[in-house]
Write a protein that holds these residues in place. Structure first.
Motif, PDB file in Angstrom:
ATOM      1  N   ARG A  28       3.053   6.079  -2.552  1.00 10.35           N
ATOM      2  CA  ARG A  28       4.225   6.812  -3.037  1.00 10.35           C
ATOM      3  C   ARG A  28       4.084   7.086  -4.520  1.00 10.35           C
ATOM      4  N   GLY A  29       3.701   6.055  -5.296  1.00  7.83           N
ATOM      5  CA  GLY A  29       3.523   6.237  -6.726  1.00  7.83           C
ATOM      6  C   GLY A  29       2.448   7.249  -7.055  1.00  7.83           C
ATOM      7  N   ASN A  86       0.821  -1.202   0.000  1.00 11.90           N
ATOM      8  CA  ASN A  86       0.000   0.000   0.000  1.00 11.90           C
ATOM      9  C   ASN A  86       0.859   1.258   0.000  1.00 11.90           C
ATOM     10  N   LEU A  87       1.953   1.228   0.746  1.00  9.73           N
ATOM     11  CA  LEU A  87       2.843   2.382   0.786  1.00  9.73           C
ATOM     12  C   LEU A  87       3.500   2.614  -0.567  1.00  9.73           C
ATOM     13  N   ALA A  88       3.850   1.531  -1.264  1.00  9.34           N
ATOM     14  CA  ALA A  88       4.420   1.663  -2.607  1.00  9.34           C
ATOM     15  C   ALA A  88       3.411   2.309  -3.547  1.00  9.34           C
ATOM     16  N   TYR A  89       2.152   1.914  -3.413  1.00 11.14           N
ATOM     17  CA  TYR A  89       1.096   2.511  -4.238  1.00 11.14           C
ATOM     18  C   TYR A  89       0.932   3.992  -3.922  1.00 11.14           C
ATOM     19  N   VAL A 100       3.436   1.188 -10.452  1.00 13.32           N
ATOM     20  CA  VAL A 100       2.826   1.461 -11.755  1.00 13.32           C
ATOM     21  C   VAL A 100       1.377   1.911 -11.583  1.00 13.32           C
ATOM     22  N   GLN A 101       0.627   1.181 -10.777  1.00 10.61           N
ATOM     23  CA  GLN A 101      -0.776   1.534 -10.586  1.00 10.61           C
ATOM     24  C   GLN A 101      -0.923   2.882  -9.898  1.00 10.61           C
ATOM     25  N   GLY A 102      -0.008   3.198  -8.978  1.00 10.73           N
ATOM     26  CA  GLY A 102      -0.071   4.478  -8.299  1.00 10.73           C
ATOM     27  C   GLY A 102       0.229   5.647  -9.224  1.00 10.73           C
ATOM     28  N   ILE A 103       1.355   5.590  -9.932  1.00 10.13           N
ATOM     29  CA  ILE A 103       1.731   6.687 -10.833  1.00 10.13           C
ATOM     30  C   ILE A 103       0.686   6.859 -11.929  1.00 10.13           C
ATOM     31  N   GLN A 104       0.259   5.747 -12.527  1.00  6.15           N
ATOM     32  CA  GLN A 104      -0.728   5.850 -13.598  1.00  6.15           C
ATOM     33  C   GLN A 104      -2.099   6.224 -13.071  1.00  6.15           C
ATOM     34  N   GLY A 105      -2.353   5.940 -11.790  1.00  4.28           N
ATOM     35  CA  GLY A 105      -3.590   6.405 -11.173  1.00  4.28           C
ATOM     36  C   GLY A 105      -3.650   7.920 -11.081  1.00  4.28           C
ATOM     37  N   ALA A 106      -2.464   8.544 -11.100  1.00  2.00           N
ATOM     38  CA  ALA A 106      -2.392  10.009 -11.093  1.00  2.00           C
ATOM     39  C   ALA A 106      -2.468  10.577 -12.505  1.00  2.00           C
ATOM     40  N   ALA A 157       0.121  -4.968 -14.519  1.00  4.49           N
ATOM     41  CA  ALA A 157      -0.462  -3.822 -13.822  1.00  4.49           C
ATOM     42  C   ALA A 157      -0.882  -2.714 -14.775  1.00  4.49           C
ATOM     43  N   GLY A 158      -0.578  -2.872 -16.081  1.00 12.59           N
ATOM     44  CA  GLY A 158      -1.033  -1.908 -17.069  1.00 12.59           C
ATOM     45  C   GLY A 158      -0.007  -0.904 -17.511  1.00 12.59           C
ATOM     46  N   ALA A 159       1.270  -1.158 -17.290  1.00 10.93           N
ATOM     47  CA  ALA A 159       2.313  -0.200 -17.659  1.00 10.93           C
ATOM     48  C   ALA A 159       2.150   0.250 -19.106  1.00 10.93           C
ATOM     49  N   GLY A 160       2.231   1.564 -19.328  1.00  8.49           N
ATOM     50  CA  GLY A 160       2.022   2.108 -20.661  1.00  8.49           C
ATOM     51  C   GLY A 160       3.269   2.180 -21.509  1.00  8.49           C
TER      52      GLY A 160
END
Length: 791
Positions: free
Chosen positions: A137-138, A132-135, A189-195, A245-248
């Motif tokens: 942070r992303g 969760n912390l990795a998410y 990946v999910q965190g950064i792309q969630g942004a 995870a959906g990396a673009g």
């Protein structure tokens, strides 16, 4: 070739056809040596699948790209000299209102700008073992990229994986274990792309050393020679997680893989990434990693950075290749479609800031400030810094400190940097410098007293393109002063003498050292005599010596770890800008340590693969350096287990301020779960591979009880012994907070993929019939719960 001409194109096409012959025999491959040191051709490059999760973005991209001319499609596949502080910019199509993309470093925070945060580095994320912390942070870091108009964040890093202990970029990666690395990379990946920002996961693949990573005169890049089984089971594993995870985007690396440059390796790009893993996004070259024109286009490279002499200005040579029949127009269309689809997939077509806004090329140029720091990020920054610290020794409860009367603080790493300098190092006293082109955060390193350390200030990251400019630095001594004020503690300090005077009234002596690493160079060792001498000199005169190491990779401790006066040791890794603040909370017990090692700490350099060192050009291959990964999957703890080597501190080890017990192991194979030898031949390929690989086929539970006197978090780890493979491999982990006296049940899902091995002959993941040992416990060598799963 520098540019295309009809004769060269025709020759390249004939060569490609000739090289296809071995591929026709692929179904008859019977041994792994077929792939070792050579890379079989795989053509043509498959078009973007446009599967369910990408269907809307794909449809929009197809509609937009269909309106582009061939010249416009080619134009957006190449980079241009940035007009902002972006690391790279693609071409644009103004008449269709497509702006082009801004790509920027780094995986640890936005580089080359102000008003952003300095985040914990990849190795620190790995040491936290917190999904969760990795998410989070992303997500928060990605928000900063978006605020500055950056479409593509160049990270996270999952290669290098840490095969070479001295590798200069191990600190950017997450862990030496592919499962831990992949799980936390997927969350990132999910965190950064969630942004709303595309991730470019790197470096694909086998980028395990900095030495000879690029061609140098007549000397080619090093070739990482990896057999097919090892490639799949070890180095590809975290990339598959990121794709799932959906990396673009995926960034191809500098090195050669089985003697073919990664950015023109059709087996890697067409065969594995775009076919086997069902990758939807675009492949971008690392900066300057393209070495051919037509070959790289045919092999699956989609975008070249920072520019391309091979594809030409505006991609003009691609247009020539299509017009003379050497390159199918559909290949260029697919390049453009994959790029544009990522833009739509992240929602960047709606209210996205101007590319690179507030990021001038020249830092001193007057510019409108763009404040990307979100106040809600503060807790994530601090938690991230806290959880990546690993306590490995704590004799007689030396920690936590309890309102000491006198603390003595020693070591070059305790103090904040004394000077910032834009434009390069102009003063040997300057501990940190900003490169004018990159605004990277890089310590000043001199040859004396030790080239492995940053002598003039604490480090919060490593060096190179993976670093960024923090908003501030909380150094250890800064935070200690604040705590001393609250407690009425007296402080004595000496940051510069290697044999300091010790006040014998000191309640404790805190020694701060570091182990630095940077892109472009591999480390010269895993310890240094200067720092070791400092520790020994303090310990000789202080009965309560506590050592903190800010380490950008593995750091050996054998010179002093058994000294009776050294009571506590902390691997503090690279915590980001809240470094000192986090450490003091841990030292004083405001928070309990909760991190664990994402690598193995050996007793000797010789215990690591190749003694931890990079390969060098030699013998018949001086001009074509070869690095044979002959150890296969046996790196880090897999290797230590196989050779029965006792480490100083094993993978997954870490202490807290309490104790835990494990009980009640249950192992259940799920009813109806397919455990056939091979997946169905016609099964759907989803992002990450065959769909059934992600099916949960068994579940494991265990109970953990806090048997000590402090509320704390425990990281429970599950290992599986796959028949015929390593003794055990990490296949699950769970970080849980447990109050004193309470117990928590942890659950682990085992997917088909987790229990499979890669079959070279079947060219697929396969399950074996038999018994799989299951281990659950606190580290790779502290596994009190043992059971088995029958397949």
């Amino acid at each position: 070739m520098v540019s295309f001409n009809p004769q060269q194109l025709a020759r390249a096409t004939l060569l490609s056809v000739a090289l296809l012959q071995p591929l026709a025999q692929a179904a008859n491959i019977t041994e792994d040596s077929f792939f070792y040191g050579q890379s079989p051709p795989v053509y043509p490059s498959p078009p973007m699948p446009g599967s369910a999760s990408w269907a809307t973005a794909y449809a929009k991209a197809v509609a937009l790209v269909s309106q582009m001319t061939l010249e416009e499609k080619a134009n957006i596949t190449v980079g241009y000299t940035p007009l902002t502080g972006c690391s790279g910019e693609t071409g644009s199509v103004p008449r269709l209102n497509w702006p082009g993309l801004c790509l920027s470093d780094a995986g640890n925070g936005l580089r080359a700008t102000d008003f952003v945060n300095g985040w914990p580095s990849g190795i620190h994320v790995g040491a936290a073992w917190n999904k969760n912390l990795a998410y989070q942070r992303g997500l928060h870091m990605g928000g900063e990229f978006k605020t500055k108009g950056v479409h593509v964040a160049l990270g996270p890093v999952v290669g290098p994986l840490g095969r070479v202990a001295e590798s200069g970029r191990n600190w950017e990666g997450i862990s030496n274990d592919p499962y831990l690395c992949g799980a936390l990379a997927a969350e990132t990946v999910q965190g950064i792309q969630g942004a709303g920002v595309t991730t470019s996961v790197k470096h694909y693949i086998g980028n395990e050393q900095e030495t000879n990573r690029n061609p140098d005169g007549d000397v080619a890049s090093v070739s990482s020679n990896i057999d097919d089984k090892t490639l799949h089971e070890l180095y590809l594993w975290p990339f598959a997680d990121a794709v799932h995870a959906g990396a673009g985007s995926i960034m191809c690396s500098y090195n050669r893989l089985n003697n073919s440059y990664s950015c023109q390796n059709s087996k890697l790009l067409n065969g594995i990434l775009k076919t086997e893993l069902g990758f939807e996004g675009f492949v971008v070259s690392d900066w300057g990693a393209q070495h051919t024109g037509l070959d790289s286009a045919l092999a699956g490279l989609d975008v070249v950075m920072p520019d391309s002499t091979y594809w030409g200005v505006n991609g003009g040579n691609l247009t020539i290749a299509v017009n003379n029949g050497s390159l199918a127009s559909a290949r260029v269309t697919d390049m453009a479609t994959r790029l544009v689809a990522s833009w739509y997939q992240m929602g960047q077509d709606i209210d996205f800031p101007e590319g690179g806004i507030g990021m001038p090329i020249n830092y001193y140029t007057p510019h409108k400030p763009v404040y990307a720091r979100d106040p809600s990020s503060q807790s994530v920054l601090l938690d991230g810094a806290l959880e990546g610290h690993v306590l490995v020794k704590n004799v007689n409860n030396a920690l936590p400190l309890k309102s000491p009367k006198l603390l003595s603080v020693f070591g070059y790493d305790a103090v904040a940097p004394q000077k910032f300098d834009v434009g390069g190092p102009t003063d040997i006293i300057a501990p940190w410098t900003f490169g004018a082109e990159s605004l990277s955060y890089t310590p000043f390193i001199s040859s004396e007293p030790a080239p492995q350390i940053a002598i003039n200030g604490t480090i919060i990251s490593g060096g190179g393109s993976g670093a960024n400019a923090p908003a501030y630095i909380s150094a250890p001594i800064d935070a200690l002063k604040e705590q001393a004020y609250l407690d009425g503690t007296s402080l004595f300090w000496d940051f510069y003498d290697n044999d300091p005077i010790i006040d014998t009234s000191s309640d404790a002596c805190l020694v701060f050292i570091n182990a630095f690493a940077t892109e472009g160079n591999d480390r010269l060792g895993l310890h240094d005599d200067y720092s070791d001498a400092l520790i020994q000199n303090v310990a000789a005169n202080c009965s309560n010596t506590i050592v903190t190491i800010h380490n950008a990779g593995i750091r050996l401790v054998e010179q002093w770890i058994d000294h009776p006066n050294i009571t506590a040791v902390i691997f503090a890794h690279l915590p980001g800008q809240d470094s000192g603040r986090a450490l003091v909370q841990l030292l004083y017990g405001v928070q309990s340590f909760s991190g664990k090692l994402p690598y193995t700490v050996a007793k000797n350099e010789s215990d690591y693969t190749n003694a931890g060192k990079p390969s060098l050009p030699e013998g018949d291959y001086q001009l074509f350096p070869q690095e044979d990964f002959s150890e296969g999957v046996y790196i880090d703890y897999r290797d230590f287990d196989a050779k029965n080597i006792t480490p100083r501190y094993e993978f997954g080890f870490g202490l807290t301020y309490t104790t835990f017990s494990y009980s009640d192991l249950t192992i259940e194979k799920l009813a109806g779960a397919s455990t056939s030898y091979l997946p169905p031949a016609a099964e759907t390929i989803i992002e990450g591979g065959i769909a059934s690989l992600w099916d949960v086929i068994a579940q494991v539970t265990a109970t953990i009880t806090n048997t000590g006197s402090v509320d704390a978090a425990e990281i429970a780890q599950l290992y599986v012994g796959i028949p015929g493979g390593p003794v055990k491999q990490l296949r699950g982990f769970s970080k849980v907070d447990i109050p004193v006296g309470a117990n928590v049940t942890v659950e682990f899902d085992l997917q088909r993929r987790d229990l499979s091995e890669w079959s070279v002959t079947d060219q697929s993941w396969v399950l074996q019939s038999g018994s799989y040992p299951i281990y659950v416990g606190a580290s790779s060598r502290d596994l009190p719960l043992v059971g088995s799963l029958s397949i």
